[in-house]
Design an enzyme around this catalytic site. Structure first.
Site, PDB file in Angstrom:
ATOM      1  N   GLU A 279       0.837  -1.200   0.000  1.00 17.06           N
ATOM      2  CA  GLU A 279       0.000   0.000   0.000  1.00 17.06           C
ATOM      3  C   GLU A 279       0.869   1.246   0.000  1.00 17.06           C
ATOM      4  O   GLU A 279       2.039   1.198   0.395  1.00 17.06           O
ATOM      5  CB  GLU A 279      -0.903   0.009   1.247  1.00 17.06           C
TER       6      GLU A 279
ATOM      7  N   TYR B  35      -6.736   2.856   5.976  1.00 11.72           N
ATOM      8  CA  TYR B  35      -5.981   1.694   5.525  1.00 11.72           C
ATOM      9  C   TYR B  35      -5.985   0.521   6.495  1.00 11.72           C
ATOM     10  O   TYR B  35      -5.295  -0.464   6.277  1.00 11.72           O
ATOM     11  CB  TYR B  35      -4.533   2.080   5.219  1.00 11.72           C
TER      12      TYR B  35
ATOM     13  N   CYS C  49      14.922  47.769   1.180  1.00 15.29           N
ATOM     14  CA  CYS C  49      13.867  47.127   0.385  1.00 15.29           C
ATOM     15  C   CYS C  49      14.223  47.176  -1.096  1.00 15.29           C
ATOM     16  O   CYS C  49      14.522  48.263  -1.621  1.00 15.29           O
ATOM     17  CB  CYS C  49      12.528  47.819   0.629  1.00 15.29           C
TER      18      CYS C  49
END
Length: 664
Positions: free
Chosen positions: A110, A221, A402
């Protein structure tokens, strides 16, 4: 370092890694590294039995328990699986099983989902409890949150057993993960590192309505029930599909080692086409009688193991580092590299997150960098090949100003990133705030998407969010892409947004760290914008889920004159800046504080809390000396029970509560 010192070091280090992984959801080493160190510790402890410690990492499974949730004991321990990383280890597992059983066996293969484990309990087909794995014995009760996940059935169908436990994994698909991280970055919160962390963090939200907004999924599962005698694991999964559960789509029954390796090889490639992450393959003995015969160790079943895929890596050359400016001014460095194929895509950019990552890698322009995508949607640089560094390579220099507006960058204490404070005139911040304002979840203004916001800003029609309410239909008609009908819809969307409730308006303002949930908390606590604007730091942090960081940000926002002027303009435009309170049924519980705990047969906890508030009572999430009553249902958490008894707080049933306000 001698062996005794090495044992003490490994114990301390692995305890820290357990906490990083299970509690903080921020792992700093790989699963393989952890398993190797745990194996080393196990061997050393076997050589030194005199140093036995019941609290050693080798004696327990890591815990994800949060004290904010009630704890519940699992009906059966939720053990972890042993991990394998090579074909030789898979072969060894297969041969051990064959040797123990004495014949050939079928192996159920799985997908190993990279999410967070969950246990679901059903009585008579109804979901009654959902719990995390916790320490394997006791987990957190997250029933209310799991009920919001659409793939989890609340009512089973068909010939289901009277009592049933389903185990599985809570996941976050890639598309939802990317959207969620974009939202977090927009409000100045750090993005989740990967979908597994996002799923775990979402499941631990304290408010179920916030969980409902997270794009969670669930795969089951494993079936546990005493009411049906299944012959095989595969048979039980096929039946579970009929009851309404979403079962792993990649399940296959393998009859030989060759088939097992074919399955592993297939999914090692195909996993890149899945909408969610898997990090390996789980192998289980299919016949349930053989599972019982093989039994368990203290930490894991002998009849199952997990094969972990190797994290995919590629090498490229760093060309430059660019810097993005977010809505809240956060500066995000981005590595620009020579294009290279990795995990099914062509990678040429990778987020570097912050300056500390750059310094930790000692990045230089021109470096040969190692890129990884294992467990990550966004590629990341995990290393540098120093031997290939050009002689003239210059270190990456993080900017001091900036890159968009030139303002000095600042870094607050305790923060990982730098940010630009010029939120009034920095273009990316202005556009980001405008986009956030019209976005779904905020003002939700129809027909104004990100590209249209850019057009409105560039045309000079909108420079702050209040400008939206000065627009006319003709303004939209002058923009490319708008026809008469779409222009009218955009204008109508702006008008309709005026009816949005106070908490949505508060969120739309874009205050740093104030997301949807925090905005609701603040709206309910302070009732109107004026009360909130005048609230002290102490008043703010006294509210549930409001820490000093959020409180300081809110206080800072309302201290700026331009923000107060913006709110006045929006108020004049007709937006809601006060909470609309529902008329109470009565004031019979006025002045009393309640804590609701446990599961109730006739009413949900959320509905019960709302009922208490409708009669004037106040709800608290934790017990204190101010608590007047605890309304308890089934499975009240032991920690809350102990605290209630210690403080002498009365514990009453739902029936006794109804007597307090005469509800029949």
């Amino acid at each position: 370092m001698d062996e005794v010192s090495r044992i003490e070091y490994l114990r301390q280090f692995l305890h820290e890694q357990n906490r990083n992984y299970y509690v903080l959801n921020s792992p700093v080493i790989s699963d393989k590294q952890y398993d190797d160190l745990l194996h080393e510790l196990s061997l050393l402890e076997a050589k030194h039995p005199e140093l036995f410690d019941p609290n050693s990492p080798t004696e327990r499974v890591g815990s994800d328990i949060s004290l904010e949730f009630e704890q519940v004991r699992h009906e059966r321990p939720m053990l972890s699986l042993g991990n394998t990383y090579s074909r030789d280890e898979v072969t060894a597992f297969y041969n051990r099983v064959i040797s123990a059983v004495g014949r050939n066996v079928d192996i159920s293969c799985e997908l190993k989902f990279d999410g967070t484990s969950i246990s679901l309990i059903y009585d008579n087909g109804k979901l009654v409890r959902a719990a995390t794995r916790g320490d394997g014995i006791i987990g957190d009760d997250v029933t209310r949150n799991v009920r919001t996940i659409k793939s989890v059935p609340l009512q089973l169908v068909g010939n289901f057993p009277a009592h049933l436990e389903m185990r599985g994994e809570i996941l976050m698909p890639h598309a939802g993960f990317e959207a969620l991280n974009k939202q977090r970055i927009d409000i100045g919160e750090p993005p989740f590192a990967n979908p597994r962390n996002a799923a775990a963090g979402s499941l631990k939200q304290r408010i179920s309505s916030a969980v409902a907004q997270r794009p969670l999924d669930c795969m089951l599962y494993y079936v546990l029930t005493d009411d049906i005698d299944f012959v095989s694991h595969t048979q039980s999964l096929n039946e579970a599909k009929k009851w309404g559960f979403v079962i792993s789509p990649g399940h296959k029954l393998c009859h030989s080692l060759t088939e097992i390796f074919d399955f592993i090889d297939h999914w090692d490639v195909e996993r890149h086409n899945l909408p969610y992450d898997i990090d390996g393959i789980v192998l289980k003995v299919d016949e349930l009688a053989l599972q019982n015969a093989l039994g368990l160790t203290a930490k894991s079943p002998r009849w199952a193991t997990a094969y972990k895929f190797k994290a995919e890596q590629a090498h490229s050359r760093l060309l430059e580092v660019s810097y993005q400016v977010g809505r809240t001014g956060i500066i995000t460095p981005v590595a620009n590299m020579e294009p290279v194929p990795l995990a099914g895509t062509i990678v040429k950019r990778a987020s570097l997150h912050n300056v500390d990552i750059i310094r930790g890698l000692d990045l230089h322009i021109g470096d040969s960098v190692i890129i990884e995508k294992g467990g990550e949607i966004i590629p990341k640089i995990v290393g540098v090949d120093i031997e290939l560094r050009p002689s003239d390579a210059k270190p990456v220099a993080f900017p001091t100003h900036c890159p968009q507006c030139g303002s000095p960058l600042v870094r607050e204490d305790g923060e990982a990133g730098f940010y630009c404070q010029n939120y009034t005139f920095c273009p990316p911040q202005i556009v980001g705030k405008l986009i956030h304002f019209v976005h779904r979840g905020a003002m939700d203004i129809d027909q104004i998407g990100e590209a249209n916001v850019e057009l409105l800003y560039q045309s000079g029609l909108v420079s702050n969010v209040a400008d939206f309410y000065n627009l006319s239909v003709s303004d939209f008609e002058r923009l490319p892409g708008y026809q008469q009908k779409s222009a009218r819809k955009a204008y109508d969307g702006i008008v309709q947004s005026k009816s949005k409730p106070f908490d949505r308006v508060l969120f739309a303002l874009g205050i740093r760290y104030v997301g949807n949930t925090v905005a609701k908390t603040l709206a309910q606590a302070f009732e109107n914008i004026d009360n909130l604007a005048n609230a002290s730091i102490e008043q703010l942090v006294s509210q549930q889920d409001i820490g000093i960081k959020i409180a300081t940000s809110v206080k800072s926002f309302f201290s700026k004159e331009e923000n107060l002027q913006l709110i006045n303009r929006l108020r004049l435009a007709g937006l809601n800046f006060a909470l609309e309170r529902k008329q109470n049924i009565s004031d019979s519980l006025s002045g009393k504080q309640f804590v609701v705990s446990g599961v109730f047969a006739d009413i949900s906890r959320d509905a019960l809390k709302e009922l208490i508030e409708q009669h004037g009572g106040k709800i608290s999430s934790s017990i204190s000396s101010k608590t007047n009553f605890i309304v308890a249902g089934d499975n009240m958490g032991p920690a809350k029970l102990e605290k209630a008894q210690k403080l002498g707080v009365p514990i009453i049933s739902f029936e006794q509560l109804k007597q307090l306000f005469n509800v029949n």
